[in-house]
Structure formats: structure tokens, C-alpha cells
Design a protein around this motif. Structure first.
Motif, PDB file in Angstrom:
ATOM      1  N   SER A 103     -11.358   4.926  45.560  1.00  0.00           N
ATOM      2  CA  SER A 103     -11.579   4.973  47.004  1.00  0.00           C
ATOM      3  C   SER A 103     -10.414   4.437  47.823  1.00  0.00           C
ATOM      4  N   ASP A 106      -7.837   6.459  50.372  1.00  0.00           N
ATOM      5  CA  ASP A 106      -7.948   6.664  51.816  1.00  0.00           C
ATOM      6  C   ASP A 106      -7.216   5.568  52.590  1.00  0.00           C
ATOM      7  N   PHE A 131     -14.218   9.362  47.399  1.00  0.00           N
ATOM      8  CA  PHE A 131     -15.597   9.057  47.009  1.00  0.00           C
ATOM      9  C   PHE A 131     -16.064  10.028  45.941  1.00  0.00           C
ATOM     10  N   ASN A 137     -24.379   6.707  47.161  1.00  0.00           N
ATOM     11  CA  ASN A 137     -23.699   5.673  47.943  1.00  0.00           C
ATOM     12  C   ASN A 137     -22.448   6.194  48.639  1.00  0.00           C
ATOM     13  N   ALA A 138     -22.012   7.402  48.321  1.00  0.00           N
ATOM     14  CA  ALA A 138     -20.727   7.908  48.820  1.00  0.00           C
ATOM     15  C   ALA A 138     -20.662   7.912  50.344  1.00  0.00           C
ATOM     16  N   GLU A 140     -21.672   5.836  52.355  1.00  0.00           N
ATOM     17  CA  GLU A 140     -21.320   4.515  52.884  1.00  0.00           C
ATOM     18  C   GLU A 140     -19.805   4.359  52.979  1.00  0.00           C
ATOM     19  N   HIS A 141     -19.084   4.887  52.021  1.00  0.00           N
ATOM     20  CA  HIS A 141     -17.624   4.830  52.085  1.00  0.00           C
ATOM     21  C   HIS A 141     -17.110   5.619  53.286  1.00  0.00           C
ATOM     22  N   LYS A 144     -17.712   3.728  56.415  1.00  0.00           N
ATOM     23  CA  LYS A 144     -16.804   2.586  56.518  1.00  0.00           C
ATOM     24  C   LYS A 144     -15.426   3.030  56.996  1.00  0.00           C
TER      25      LYS A 144
END
Length: 342
Positions: A103, A106, A131, A137-138, A140-141, A144
């Protein structure tokens, strides 16, 4: 991906057996005089080791190629260097070691692009890619990244789903374009007015039918407010679907939120054969002149970037002038969020 690799041991054996009979390598093609203003819809700033020639190398290559603006993303995967391998692999096909999700790619893109002067920074359109699309859960990245860098990100992708050998070489359950874990990401993209670029193979190397078309179609159908770019028209290495233009015509007729990325192997395998653009592809693009775009799909190295982009001249020259302008530049830029023009 635009680089080509084969397993290391096979490569060494092949080179040993054939080195005496192979002709000298041809010099890399040079940049042509600039005849079109281009936009690159598919560029990876980092490779499978998270290495890069650097942002200045990208800018210099774009200038030589006549590329005004470019999508820019990291690489969501890293090629593992197995303790049993003496040479560090540079590409995902170099040996049989796995790839893992990364991750921080990025963050690297955000740091590099944000540090540029305004004139240069505005030429890049950063996409979030770091991700695992099979992980619920991807999203959430992605949230963020959008929070940490407000009004910076202009798209999501390349989202890796079905992808020839890369799928088998990646740890974990592979994502499909219609995986439930990607649904909130498509929705988040629509909420933030940004497109999603998805790699989703239309078939397998053993079939000539579009056996996986339903995956990308389900994603596009279920998310009509999300602008989805289908990378490489669903084509990957060794995939041969004779009905591809018929499938694309039906998809483009049915789903106004779908666009087609013509980068990577689709050019040599379908678009232009023996130096001549295919008539059925020319007809398809002219029928949907606002739905196709071009890209380099370069991966961290940009030495041959100008000829990679200028090869599309052979296609653009066969299109109507207004269609050529749209495919060369305007169609990709039209998919970007409104804040991209600021």
C-alpha cells in the motif's frame, strides 16, 4: 503490464542454446516528430520492486513523445525475492516467487507528484492503486488516501483482478471485477467524482470464448454512476477472443459509464497487425469516438516511452481527425474529476 518476462531458468537455457544463431539486437526505435497532442491513460511510476527512473525521467519522456498529460499510479504489488533465488527478479514473471500487496506505493506517488512545481504537477493525474481488491478492508485504504491528500487523487486503479500469470503468482484469494469487496470502492469513486481503472481479463489463455466477461459487466451494470475504464479491453498475454469487437460493441452500447483503455498487448495483438490498423477496430472506434483512450502502461522505466506512445500514430492516422483528437487526448481527460482542471 508492458514489460515482458519469462521464468529465469528458462531464459538462461534459451539464451545459451540460441546465442550463436540469434541476429544482433535492433536498436531501440527513436521518437518521431510530434504530430499529435497525447494524454497517457495508463502509467505506472513504480515497478514490481517499487523502483523508478524518477519523476524527471517521466517528464522528459513525455516531452519527447508529445504527451501533454498523464495518469500516474504506483504498483500495488511487489515481487518477492525468494531465498532460493540467487538473482533478484525484476519483473513478476522472472521466476516462480510470489507477489504481495504493497500500500505504500500510493504514498510514494503522492510525495513525488506533490513536490513538483505547479506547471509540472498539473500534467499528472494520480490514481490510487495500493490495495488488495479481494479484501473487504481495501476501501479503508482508499478513504485514507482521499483524506490524507484532499483534492489530489483523480482516479482509482489500476485495480488488479484477473491478470494472466500475475493472478497465480500473487498471495491470497484473487479479486474479480465483481467481488463484493470492490463494491464500496466503486461507490466511493462515484461519490468523489473519480473514475476507476480495472484490469479484468475477458478470458483465459485456454479458451477462445469470453468466459469472464460477466465479471466486468456485473461491475459496470451494478455501478451506473461510476465511470469505469476497462484496461486493455480485457486482453492480456495469450488471450485470443475472436469476437472481442462484437463484445465491446454490445458493452459500449449498453453501458454509457464504460470506457476502453487500449494500452499494452491489445495494440500488437488486435489493433495493429503487420503494421496495419484492423478495419473492424477502426469501425468500432469511429462508432464510439468518445469511449476509447491510449496509454503507455510503462512500469517504472521510461527509456522507450516515446516510441511506446507514438506507435499509436498508426491508429490515429486512420481515424477521422476529430475522432483521432478524442482518442489521443480528450477522452481520458473528460473522465477526470472537475477539480483536475484547477
Amino acid at each position: 503490464m508492458s514489460q515482458i518476462g519469462i521464468p529465469l531458468r528458462a531464459a538462461l537455457l534459451l539464451g545459451f542454446c540460441l546465442s550463436a544463431s540469434l541476429p544482433a539486437a535492433e536498436p531501440a526505435p527513436k521518437a518521431e516528430p510530434i504530430r499529435y497532442h497525447l494524454a497517457d491513460c495508463h502509467l505506472h511510476y513504480l515497478d514490481f520492486l517499487q523502483h523508478t527512473d524518477g519523476i524527471q525521467a517521466v517528464l522528459a519522456a513525455m516531452n519527447k513523445a508529445g504527451v501533454d498529460e498523464s495518469m500516474i499510479s504506483g504498483m500495488p504489488l511487489v515481487k518477492e525475492w525468494s531465498p532460493t533465488e540467487h538473482l533478484q527478479p525484476q519483473y513478476y514473471l522472472d521466476d516462480d516467487a510470489r507477489c504481495y500487496w504493497y500500500s505504500a506505493t500510493d504514498i510514494e506517488v503522492a510525495r513525488e507528484v506533490s513536490a513538483l512545481p505547479d506547471t509540472d504537477r498539473k500534467r499528472f493525474h494520480p490514481f490510487i492503486c495500493g490495495f488488495n481488491g479481494a479484501d473487504r478492508n481495501a476501501v479503508e485504504h482508499v478513504r485514507k488516501m482521499l483524506k490524507w491528500y484532499p483534492h489530489f487523487w483523480q482516479g482509482i486503479g489500476e485495480v488488479m483482478t484477473r491478470h494472466d500469470d500475475l493472478t497465480a503468482l500473487t498471495y491470497g484469494e484473487p479479486a474479480h471485477a465483481d467481488s463484493p469487496s470492490l463494491d464500496p470502492i466503486y461507490d466511493l469513486a462515484a461519490e468523489n467524482d473519480i473514475p476507476v481503472s480495472v484490469h479484468s481479463d475477458i478470458s483465459s489463455v485456454w479458451k477462445r470464448e469470453p468466459i469472464y466477461l460477466n465479471e466486468i459487466e456485473t461491475a459496470v451494470r451494478n455501478h451506473p454512476k461510476t465511470r469505469i475504464i476497462w484496461c486493455h479491453a480485457g486482453i492480456s498475454r495469450r488471450i485470443n477472443v475472436p469476437t472481442i469487437t462484437d463484445e465491446l460493441k454490445r458493452m459500449l452500447t449498453t453501458y454509457p459509464n464504460l470506457s476502453i483503455d487500449l494500452s499494452w498487448v491489445v495494440f500488437d495483438n488486435y489493433l495493429v497487425r503487420d503494421g496495419k490498423p484492423a478495419d473492424n477496430w477502426i469501425a468500432l472506434i469511429e462508432e464510439f469516438p468518445t469511449r476509447f483512450m491510449i496509454g503507455s502502461d510503462k512500469v517504472g522505466a521510461f527509456g522507450d516511452y516515446p516510441p511506446e506512445m507514438q506507435r499509436y500514430y498508426r491508429l490515429l492516422d486512420k481515424l477521422q481527425p476529430e475522432t483521432a483528437k478524442k482518442v489521443a487526448r480528450d477522452n481520458f481527460l473528460a473522465l477526470l474529476p472537475t477539480h483536475a482542471a484547477k
